[in-house]
Enzyme design. Sequence first.
Site, PDB file in Angstrom:
ATOM      1  N   ASP A 166       0.884  -1.050   0.200  1.00  0.00           N
ATOM      2  CA  ASP A 166       0.217  -0.003   0.144  1.00  0.00           C
ATOM      3  C   ASP A 166       0.819   1.260   0.041  1.00  0.00           C
ATOM      4  O   ASP A 166       0.275   2.303   0.502  1.00  0.00           O
ATOM      5  CB  ASP A 166      -0.919  -0.035   0.959  1.00  0.00           C
ATOM      6  CG  ASP A 166      -1.860  -1.534   1.449  1.00  0.00           C
ATOM      7  OD1 ASP A 166      -2.434  -1.455   0.189  1.00  0.00           O
ATOM      8  OD2 ASP A 166      -1.744  -1.900   2.265  1.00  0.00           O
ATOM      9  N   HIS A 188      -3.874  -1.727  -6.774  1.00  0.00           N
ATOM     10  CA  HIS A 188      -2.994  -0.621  -7.435  1.00  0.00           C
ATOM     11  C   HIS A 188      -3.974   0.416  -7.836  1.00  0.00           C
ATOM     12  O   HIS A 188      -4.873   0.306  -8.628  1.00  0.00           O
ATOM     13  CB  HIS A 188      -2.107  -1.097  -8.301  1.00  0.00           C
ATOM     14  CG  HIS A 188      -1.165  -2.071  -7.829  1.00  0.00           C
ATOM     15  ND1 HIS A 188      -0.040  -2.842  -8.613  1.00  0.00           N
ATOM     16  CD2 HIS A 188      -0.783  -2.224  -6.567  1.00  0.00           C
ATOM     17  CE1 HIS A 188       0.634  -3.336  -7.774  1.00  0.00           C
ATOM     18  NE2 HIS A 188       0.430  -3.068  -6.603  1.00  0.00           N
TER      19      HIS A 188
END
Length: 432
Positions: free
Chosen positions: A14, A42
């Site tokens: 992340d 993503h």
Amino acid sequence: MGKNVVVLGTQWGDEGKGKVVDLLTERAKYVVRYQGGHNAGHTLVINGEKTVLHLIPSGILRENVVSIIANGVVLAPDALLREMTELEARGVPVRERLLLSEACPLILPYHVALDNAREKARGAKAIGTTGRGIGPAYEDKVARRGLRVGDLFDKASFAVKLKEIMEYHNFQLVNYYHVDAVDYQSVLDEVMAVADLLTSMVVDVADLLNKAYRNGEYVMFEGAQGTLLDIDHGTYPYVTSSNTTAGGVATGSGIGPRCVDYVLGIVKAYSTRVGAGPFPTELFDSVGEFLCEKGNEFGATTGRRRRTGWLDAVAVRRAVELNSLSGFCLTKLDVLDGLDEVKICVGYRLPDGREVDVTPLAAEGWEGIEPIYEVLPGWKESTFGVKLRDGLPQAALNYIKRIEEVTGVPVDIISTGPDREETIVLRHPFDA
């Protein structure tokens, strides 16, 4: 010769890899996913429009860029089809831009059933997986019983192999985990419905990438998750089931190790983690809540709230070593705007009082350790959307400089917002 650039996370995932890959692919011919599966999330923001990709490489939105899912990725046919359909509905010609390796292991419904059954059985000791079958699919690969994309070229043989492996896994589900078996015919029908689509995109990925390199092409390798979730080097057992480090590029795509020219480590200006596992700098106070809310720290894949904390330079230094990092991209700097002070963890204090500057190798070694912080002045000015280094507050520049000093790696790119244009590029990886 061309240039092969790797983009990967230096923390627990992340970090903002998707945006950076999308930005840098302006100069790439190929973008390659080499590990993980649709457990990745993503997020790209282009001209204010948000796109979340889980399996397809982040270069798919670029014209004249070929996206490749290589052999190190475990591929869920239903997830791929769903993602393709969503993109095509927005006018993205996915079938013209996407290629697959025939060696990709398939994630099928019984893998998902096993994943969820195991997490439930672990109870309080659950790993915190995404429940998408990633681990069980990699298990089948290593056990040499898994089905791969290439098996779909012979549908009759695939049906026989599927029946055999489902008998094995259904026995576990029913007799050990005491849950319902997965229906063979429904799985077969589901896969056969997309078999021709999958095989139509198959190429010899290793040969293609090696020829591209020799012919002077630029290739971007897109990592998923983060270094500290690596199956071998992460906070085991609270890790993912693939090699998230730079070494996974060679084994997961078919290029040689000497063909990697630059490794860009994505480092968030603070730390986050999803699920269980060690997190020495985790904050449980108002600052932690501030980082979560301002940083919108909720998983793109699961929607789970991310745990938040100060930047852990000790852990990032481990990522520097494991990946031979060439440079950093510092993301979410703007989230720190407004804080009176910012902290960097530069060491750990063990329960016996000793101080160390290296991470433990397994989760048990992290128990009871306390972070040793350096405290720097914060800044009140906004860094959001700043596109030039000189536009950043001096305190923010001092923070960046200190990160470089304690890690030994230059910050080559600074992200000041989610949009691809909200970026300061000090040294481009393809020019390094």
